[in-house]
Design an enzyme around this catalytic site. Structure first.
Site, short mmCIF file in Angstrom:
data_model
loop_
_atom_site.label_atom_id
_atom_site.label_comp_id
_atom_site.label_asym_id
_atom_site.label_seq_id
_atom_site.Cartn_x
_atom_site.Cartn_y
_atom_site.Cartn_z
N PHE A 129 49.14 93.02 -13.26
CA PHE A 129 48.35 94.49 -13.83
C PHE A 129 49.45 95.29 -14.48
O PHE A 129 50.65 95.27 -14.23
CB PHE A 129 48.30 95.11 -12.37
CG PHE A 129 47.62 96.64 -12.36
CD1 PHE A 129 45.91 96.72 -12.09
CD2 PHE A 129 47.93 97.82 -12.97
CE1 PHE A 129 45.39 97.75 -12.13
CE2 PHE A 129 47.19 99.09 -12.88
CZ PHE A 129 45.58 98.69 -12.57
N ASP A 198 53.77 93.07 -5.50
CA ASP A 198 52.74 93.89 -5.53
C ASP A 198 51.37 93.63 -4.72
O ASP A 198 50.81 92.72 -4.80
CB ASP A 198 52.28 94.32 -7.01
CG ASP A 198 51.61 95.43 -7.18
OD1 ASP A 198 50.69 95.91 -6.25
OD2 ASP A 198 51.30 96.17 -8.22
N TYR A 223 44.54 103.07 -1.62
CA TYR A 223 43.07 103.43 -1.87
C TYR A 223 42.06 102.52 -2.25
O TYR A 223 40.93 102.75 -2.51
CB TYR A 223 42.91 104.59 -3.31
CG TYR A 223 43.80 103.98 -4.32
CD1 TYR A 223 43.25 103.08 -5.19
CD2 TYR A 223 45.03 104.34 -4.68
CE1 TYR A 223 43.89 102.73 -6.46
CE2 TYR A 223 45.76 104.21 -6.02
CZ TYR A 223 45.18 102.95 -6.67
OH TYR A 223 45.76 102.69 -7.68
N LYS A 224 42.63 100.98 -2.13
CA LYS A 224 41.71 100.07 -2.39
C LYS A 224 41.28 99.57 -1.11
O LYS A 224 40.49 100.14 -0.31
CB LYS A 224 42.34 98.90 -2.99
CG LYS A 224 42.72 99.41 -4.63
CD LYS A 224 43.33 98.73 -5.41
CE LYS A 224 43.65 99.06 -7.00
NZ LYS A 224 44.68 98.48 -7.54
N ARG A 373 33.62 91.82 -11.90
CA ARG A 373 34.43 91.75 -10.44
C ARG A 373 33.37 92.32 -9.23
O ARG A 373 32.82 93.28 -9.28
CB ARG A 373 35.62 92.47 -10.58
CG ARG A 373 36.77 92.20 -11.48
CD ARG A 373 37.97 93.02 -11.45
NE ARG A 373 37.98 94.23 -11.01
CZ ARG A 373 38.92 94.83 -10.62
NH1 ARG A 373 40.06 94.29 -10.16
NH2 ARG A 373 38.66 96.21 -10.18
#
Ligand code: PLP
Length: 401
Positions: A129, A198, A223-224, A373
């Site tokens: 990312f 990560d 928050y995922k 996705r």
């Protein structure tokens, strides 16, 4: 195009799902399908009431007293321990605060500062990312290191006598590929270096086992799959034995051994609090705290089993419903290499296809130039929705775009 057999199978899989009661704890409706929990997790229903209490009573009436009486001051470590359970970390090693980006910076600089003489190389996951790469690059410049970009799968072999730290994504955000955390950690440690993992796309989707696998440092967002809400604070894991050597590049007053001593000289706190910087954002932090209640008593192996069953089933439904040659899975078929999302390369018109899919009630996301996705959140995604998403995708791709 509907295949009644797959719809029937979906119903049977939902009926047999040991986690099926969890969905009712989320603010979701049955008219639309939400497969973007890998970007922003759905809202757990209990959050609104808890936040209203924090605002009206703790802030509104108790005001300054809440730092002590409502446990605000120690919330970063307390909520950190709750996140810790979900990533296999025993108490006292996880602190919640700041963004993932900021925690990557802290972890990389601290790892370089712990490294022995002559270690001046920072390995960065080639498919990371982007924020991790930007911050690792800046951390390297500030510490006199150079960056070497390597595939996550090649990090174990790449780490050598010059390596200080390797920065790797546990699950690739684009493809959904799961990397070998135990093997890479062991190999990089054997080379005398450390890995910063990560966990943004693995926490809440699969067991991580930080303590069990001897991980040194890890970061992740909440928050995922942890459903903490937009901009919810991230977390930093520092293995207990390393904490005394964790020399933060951002030593704010919240990480001081005696913050209210207001000393001009810095002395780091013991334990996870050493990873703090400034005043925590209490409203977001306590929204996360409330959101984590949905995980109480949930066994992580059941979460992983359902995640794999959902992604397997989605891939089968895509195979049955989507016109031949329009999409190609980027996500590995092997369970050991799969996170909790399915990415499909869509050669023609991927952006338009996703926009149309969303108009028809199925939300996934599009990553340029050609990736669709779909995130599967095991606590709330159903097999019925999974079948519907693939069926609608098939209809969209069969039509004119
Ligand atoms: C989502 C995500 C981030 C986000 O970083 P923030 O600082 O929270 O914006 C970082 N790394 C990975 C791998 C991600 O998936």
């Amino acid at each position: 195009m509907s295949d009644g057999a797959l719809a029937d199978e979906a119903g049977a899989l939902d009926a047999a799902d040991p986690l099926r009661a969890k969905r009712a704890e989320f603010a979701l409706d049955d008219d639309t399908v939400y497969l973007d929990g890998n970007s922003l997790g759905a809202l757990p229903r209990a959050v609104a009431g808890r936040l209203a209490d924090v605002v009206e009573r703790e802030w509104g009436r108790l005001r300054i007293r809440s730092w002590a009486e409502s446990g605000w001051w120690t919330a970063p470590e307390r909520v950190g321990d709750r996140v810790g359970r979900l990533v296999g970390a025993g108490p006292g090693q996880v602190v919640v605060g700041d963004s993932t980006s900021v925690n990557v910076f802290k972890a990389v600089v601290a790892a370089v500062r712990m490294a022995g003489e002559g270690r001046d190389e920072v390995l960065v996951d080639a498919a990371t990312f982007p924020t991790d790469g930007y911050l690792a690059g800046s951390a390297a410049r500030m510490t006199g290191c150079r960056v070497r970009v390597v595939e996550a799968a090649a990090m174990a072999a790449a780490a050598g006598p010059r390596t200080a730290v390797a920065v790797a994504n546990h699950v690739d955000y684009r493809t959904g590929r799961l990397h070998d955390l135990p093997g890479t950690t062991a190999a990089v440690r054997a080379a005398g270096a450390r890995v910063v993992w990560d966990l943004c796309h693995s926490a809440g989707a699969l067991p991580v086992g930080l303590d069990a696998h001897g991980v040194d440092l890890a970061v992740g967002c909440t928050y995922k799959y942890l459903n903490g809400g937009p901009g919810a604070p991230a977390y930093l894991y520092v293995r207990r034995e390393l904490q005394p050597r964790f020399d933060s590049p951002l030593p704010g007053w919240n990480s001081h051994a005696d913050p209210f001593g207001m000393s001009s000289a810095y002395a780091p706190a013991e334990g996870a609090a050493r990873g703090r910087v400034g005043t925590p954002d209490i409203l977001s932090l306590l929204a996360l705290d409330a959101a984590l209640d949905v995980w109480d008593g949930v066994p992580l192996p059941a979460v992983r089993a359902k995640s794999l069953a959902l992604t397997d089933f989605f891939l089968r439904c895509v195979g049955a419903y989507v016109p031949e040659g329009t999409v190609e899975p980027l996500t590995p078929a092997a369970h050991a290499e799969r996170g909790s999302q399915v990415s499909l390369r869509c050669a023609a018109g991927a952006g338009e296809a996703m926009a149309e899919l969303i108009r028809r009630g199925v939300t996934g996301d599009f990553r340029r130039p050609d990736v669709l996705r779909f995130g599967f959140a095991p606590l709330y995604t159903t097999f019925t929705e999974t079948e519907r998403a693939a069926r609608v995708l098939g209809e969209v791709l069969a039509g004119p775009l």
